[in-house]
Write a protein that holds these residues in place. Structure first.
Motif, PDB file in Angstrom:
ATOM      1  N   ARG A 135       0.796  -1.315  -0.065  1.00 47.16           N
ATOM      2  CA  ARG A 135       0.152   0.046  -0.147  1.00 47.16           C
ATOM      3  C   ARG A 135       1.003   1.104  -0.184  1.00 47.16           C
ATOM      4  O   ARG A 135       0.320   2.321  -0.403  1.00 47.16           O
ATOM      5  CB  ARG A 135      -1.038  -0.138   1.064  1.00 47.16           C
ATOM      6  N   LEU A 136       1.956   1.056   0.510  1.00 47.78           N
ATOM      7  CA  LEU A 136       2.888   2.343   0.702  1.00 47.78           C
ATOM      8  C   LEU A 136       3.626   2.532  -0.882  1.00 47.78           C
ATOM      9  O   LEU A 136       4.321   1.782  -1.438  1.00 47.78           O
ATOM     10  CB  LEU A 136       4.021   1.907   1.643  1.00 47.78           C
ATOM     11  N   ARG A 137       2.947   4.046  -1.072  1.00 47.52           N
ATOM     12  CA  ARG A 137       3.621   4.450  -2.344  1.00 47.52           C
ATOM     13  C   ARG A 137       4.982   4.806  -2.352  1.00 47.52           C
ATOM     14  O   ARG A 137       5.810   4.951  -1.282  1.00 47.52           O
ATOM     15  CB  ARG A 137       3.030   5.694  -2.865  1.00 47.52           C
ATOM     16  N   ASN A 138       5.833   4.667  -3.654  1.00 44.29           N
ATOM     17  CA  ASN A 138       7.242   4.966  -3.710  1.00 44.29           C
ATOM     18  C   ASN A 138       7.482   6.491  -3.369  1.00 44.29           C
ATOM     19  O   ASN A 138       6.298   7.335  -3.843  1.00 44.29           O
ATOM     20  CB  ASN A 138       7.430   4.933  -5.281  1.00 44.29           C
ATOM     21  N   GLY A 139       8.508   6.615  -2.672  1.00 41.76           N
ATOM     22  CA  GLY A 139       8.657   8.016  -2.045  1.00 41.76           C
ATOM     23  C   GLY A 139       8.114   8.178  -0.718  1.00 41.76           C
ATOM     24  O   GLY A 139       8.167   9.390  -0.074  1.00 41.76           O
ATOM     25  N   GLY A 140       7.583   7.115  -0.261  1.00 40.37           N
ATOM     26  CA  GLY A 140       6.930   7.274   0.927  1.00 40.37           C
ATOM     27  C   GLY A 140       7.820   7.402   2.357  1.00 40.37           C
ATOM     28  O   GLY A 140       9.015   7.477   2.114  1.00 40.37           O
TER      29      GLY A 140
END
Length: 255
Positions: A135-140
């Motif tokens: 669920r965690l987007r890139n750049g998170g």
């Protein structure tokens, strides 16, 4: 307000003490904040109300941590609430703040109490992160709340300090693993902080002793920690990863 606009955050243990201050600060910066709680629904709703009163957006979600299936229940609740709000699926900021303390030295620590403190403080964040990575987007951002007691020897809470040390190690390990996705992973280590959990600070003698630890001769406030977390969650902290930020107010620097 605005450094975290259009981002979604989840703060475990986000309804009281340090967690509440973190939730409110991220809300003021424009994030949609998931305020997790274990049992105190009223405190969580109060936190959401405070965020909304300041012009932010937030929602509550419940899951008991430290029990089998806790991470799955947390993420199922998160997904359901996001759908209900018609918000963009996914997450940008995960703050593993929920924790428990065991006020006992090694001689007085029972095995079941040891297991409990590790289940909440170390195992739960591990599997929350594991199941949250999709669920965690890139750049998170992943930010873990640890403890100044991983640096300062304090035998009276041996198992608690040990469990927080495990989370510090996980922080460094994941920082390297998740760097290809531009996800930063850091931890923040508070010292003695004025929260409901530290009601003993109401005693003048105990407070004076606690204040003596810090270079600033005061105890920490939840907002002191929340401001650091907000920075680590922002783009300004993009070049910081794998670090355990000492947030003890310079405790015991002169020793």
């Amino acid at each position: 307000m605005g450094t975290l606009r259009n981002r979604t955050a989840l703060v475990t243990g986000g309804s009281r003490g340090i967690g509440r201050s973190i939730s409110e600060r991220l809300g003021r910066e424009g994030a949609l904040v998931g305020v997790h709680y274990g049992s105190d629904e009223g405190a969580a709703k109060s936190t959401v109300a405070a965020i909304e009163a300041a012009g932010g957006r937030a929602f509550t979600l419940q899951a008991e941590l430290g029990v089998p299936g806790d991470a799955g229940k947390l993420w199922a609740a998160f997904d359901e609430r996001i759908r209900g709000l018609s918000a963009t699926p996914g997450l940008d900021i995960l703050v593993n703040n929920a924790g428990t303390a065991l006020p006992a030295g090694i001689a007085d620590t029972a095995e079941h109490d040891f297991d409990r403190v590790f289940a909440v403080n170390a195992k739960a964040p591990f599997f929350i992160i594991k199941q949250g990575l999709e669920r965690l987007r890139n750049g998170g951002r992943i930010i873990n709340t640890t403890s100044g007691m991983t640096r300062i020897a304090f035998p009276a809470i041996a198992a608690t300090a040990m469990s927080k040390g495990a989370l510090t190690t996980l922080t460094r390990t994941l920082a390297l693993e998740l760097a290809p996705r531009s996800i930063t992973v850091n931890s923040v280590a508070p010292g003695i902080t004025e929260t409901e959990a530290n009601a003993w600070l109401a005693d003048p003698g105990a407070r004076t002793h606690a204040e003596s630890y810090s270079a600033f001769k005061r105890v920490g406030q939840p907002t002191d920690i929340a401001d650091i977390v907000a920075f680590l969650a922002s783009d300004d902290a993009r070049w910081i990863t794998g670090q355990d930020i000492d947030a003890t107010g310079g405790s015991l620097l002169g020793l």
